[in-house]
Enzyme design. Structure first.
Site, PDB file in Angstrom:
ATOM      1  N   ARG A  21      60.299  43.565 -44.564  1.00 57.92           N
ATOM      2  CA  ARG A  21      60.501  45.011 -44.520  1.00 57.92           C
ATOM      3  C   ARG A  21      59.339  45.769 -43.884  1.00 57.92           C
ATOM      4  O   ARG A  21      59.374  46.988 -43.784  1.00 57.92           O
ATOM      5  CB  ARG A  21      60.746  45.542 -45.942  1.00 57.92           C
ATOM      6  CG  ARG A  21      62.099  45.185 -46.520  1.00 57.92           C
ATOM      7  CD  ARG A  21      63.217  45.932 -45.778  1.00 57.92           C
ATOM      8  NE  ARG A  21      64.516  45.677 -46.348  1.00 57.92           N
ATOM      9  CZ  ARG A  21      65.093  46.431 -47.279  1.00 57.92           C
ATOM     10  NH1 ARG A  21      64.449  47.476 -47.783  1.00 57.92           N
ATOM     11  NH2 ARG A  21      66.299  46.141 -47.716  1.00 57.92           N
ATOM     12  N   HIS A  46      48.811  29.611 -44.154  1.00 55.68           N
ATOM     13  CA  HIS A  46      49.016  29.185 -42.768  1.00 55.68           C
ATOM     14  C   HIS A  46      49.213  30.426 -41.914  1.00 55.68           C
ATOM     15  O   HIS A  46      50.242  31.088 -42.000  1.00 55.68           O
ATOM     16  CB  HIS A  46      50.247  28.273 -42.691  1.00 55.68           C
ATOM     17  CG  HIS A  46      50.543  27.761 -41.317  1.00 55.68           C
ATOM     18  ND1 HIS A  46      51.660  26.994 -41.049  1.00 55.68           N
ATOM     19  CD2 HIS A  46      49.895  27.884 -40.135  1.00 55.68           C
ATOM     20  CE1 HIS A  46      51.677  26.669 -39.765  1.00 55.68           C
ATOM     21  NE2 HIS A  46      50.614  27.217 -39.182  1.00 55.68           N
ATOM     22  N   GLU A  73      45.482  26.577 -42.950  1.00 55.42           N
ATOM     23  CA  GLU A  73      46.274  25.747 -42.048  1.00 55.42           C
ATOM     24  C   GLU A  73      46.366  26.439 -40.694  1.00 55.42           C
ATOM     25  O   GLU A  73      46.633  27.647 -40.625  1.00 55.42           O
ATOM     26  CB  GLU A  73      47.677  25.526 -42.616  1.00 55.42           C
ATOM     27  CG  GLU A  73      47.680  24.764 -43.928  1.00 55.42           C
ATOM     28  CD  GLU A  73      49.067  24.559 -44.493  1.00 55.42           C
ATOM     29  OE1 GLU A  73      49.232  23.639 -45.311  1.00 55.42           O
ATOM     30  OE2 GLU A  73      49.988  25.324 -44.121  1.00 55.42           O
ATOM     31  N   HIS A 194      54.632  19.478 -48.741  1.00 53.40           N
ATOM     32  CA  HIS A 194      55.763  19.974 -47.962  1.00 53.40           C
ATOM     33  C   HIS A 194      57.075  19.643 -48.675  1.00 53.40           C
ATOM     34  O   HIS A 194      57.441  18.485 -48.843  1.00 53.40           O
ATOM     35  CB  HIS A 194      55.817  19.431 -46.536  1.00 53.40           C
ATOM     36  CG  HIS A 194      56.673  20.302 -45.646  1.00 53.40           C
ATOM     37  ND1 HIS A 194      56.248  21.511 -45.147  1.00 53.40           N
ATOM     38  CD2 HIS A 194      57.952  20.171 -45.214  1.00 53.40           C
ATOM     39  CE1 HIS A 194      57.196  22.063 -44.432  1.00 53.40           C
ATOM     40  NE2 HIS A 194      58.255  21.274 -44.466  1.00 53.40           N
ATOM     41  N   GLY A 216      54.055  25.544 -52.133  1.00 54.63           N
ATOM     42  CA  GLY A 216      54.174  26.983 -51.980  1.00 54.63           C
ATOM     43  C   GLY A 216      55.554  27.531 -52.251  1.00 54.63           C
ATOM     44  O   GLY A 216      55.772  28.251 -53.218  1.00 54.63           O
TER      45      GLY A 216
END
EC number: 2.6.99.2
Length: 248
Positions: A21, A46, A73, A194, A216
């Site tokens: 947004r 990252h 990252e 990951h 994450g």
């Protein structure tokens, strides 16, 4: 006694919600502080070249307020290395990057890009950063990581996380186990991450050679329902439970 498995919390998707947004909220800086308070051992972020989520301002502010450590990252490009030189992160993880991908699709191909990766590793080390390479659980890539001078690798767990059958998941888990054992035998520090979430993290966390998991999306998704601090605590609890059953 089993070595504690560290948790790095990736806060990229706090920024994803904000950027959807173009607002000033939710604030990744606040998320980093809350994750730390809940027990995160470090904060991973990252900053992609297309700036789809984390912005340069986020990195600068988070670096100033962190009580633990930053794991930045970044792609192997001059622009990103220049930015790292400004920030001086405690840890820097080199990752592959494609603008068209939704998320990182695989590990860094050190074999193909050896010279470029080696120069990046050296440059980051001269900055004082501990360098990690995000790679697939492949012995040739692990050997290449040693050859270019990286002391740390992060094994890509995406194929394990995305497996659509028990047989495929077991196969990918074995690949990760064997890769972790091989890397540890070469005196590498071995991290992983990951696609890990609350229902698949325990088998990975039970791999004794692993030093840290970076997680994450699952934590941020869980936080929508229970709050970020509780989401971090729950993930840490699962990781700790998995380590209880690992033989010395």
């Amino acid at each position: 006694m089993n070595k504690e498995l560290l948790l790095g919390v990736n806060i990229d998707h706090i920024a994803t919600i904000r950027q959807a947004r173009g607002t000033r909220y939710p604030d990744p800086v606040q998320a980093a502080m809350d994750a730390e308070e809940a027990g995160a051992d470090g904060i991973t972020l990252h900053m992609r070249e297309d700036l789809r989520h984390i912005q340069a301002r986020d990195v600068r502010l988070i670096k100033q307020v962190l009580q633990t450590r930053m794991n930045l990252e970044l792609a192997v490009t001059e622009a990103m290395l220049d930015f790292a030189e400004e920030i001086l992160p405690e840890h820097a993880c080199l990752v592959p990057e494609k603008r068209e991908e939704l998320t990182t699709e695989g590990g860094l191909d050190i074999l193909t890009h050896r010279n470029v990766v080696e120069r990046a590793v050296r440059r980051l080390q001269l900055m004082g950063s501990e360098v990690s390479l995000f790679i697939d659980p492949d012995k040739e890539q692990i050997r290449a990581a040693v050859d270019v001078g990286a002391p740390v690798i992060e094994l890509h767990t995406g194929c394990y996380a995305d497996a659509t059958s028990e047989e495929k998941q077991h196969y990918e888990l074995q690949r990760i186990k064997e890769a972790a054992e091989f890397a540890a035998s070469l005196n590498l520090v071995v991290n992983a991450g990951h696609g890990l979430h609350y229902h698949n993290v325990k088998p990975i966390a039970a791999i004794r050679e692993l030093n840290e998991l970076n997680i994450g999306h699952a934590i941020i998704a869980r936080a929508l329902f229970c709050g970020l601090k509780e989401a971090v605590r729950h993930m840490r609890q699962l990781m700790q439970e998995a380590r209880l059953y690992v033989n010395d």
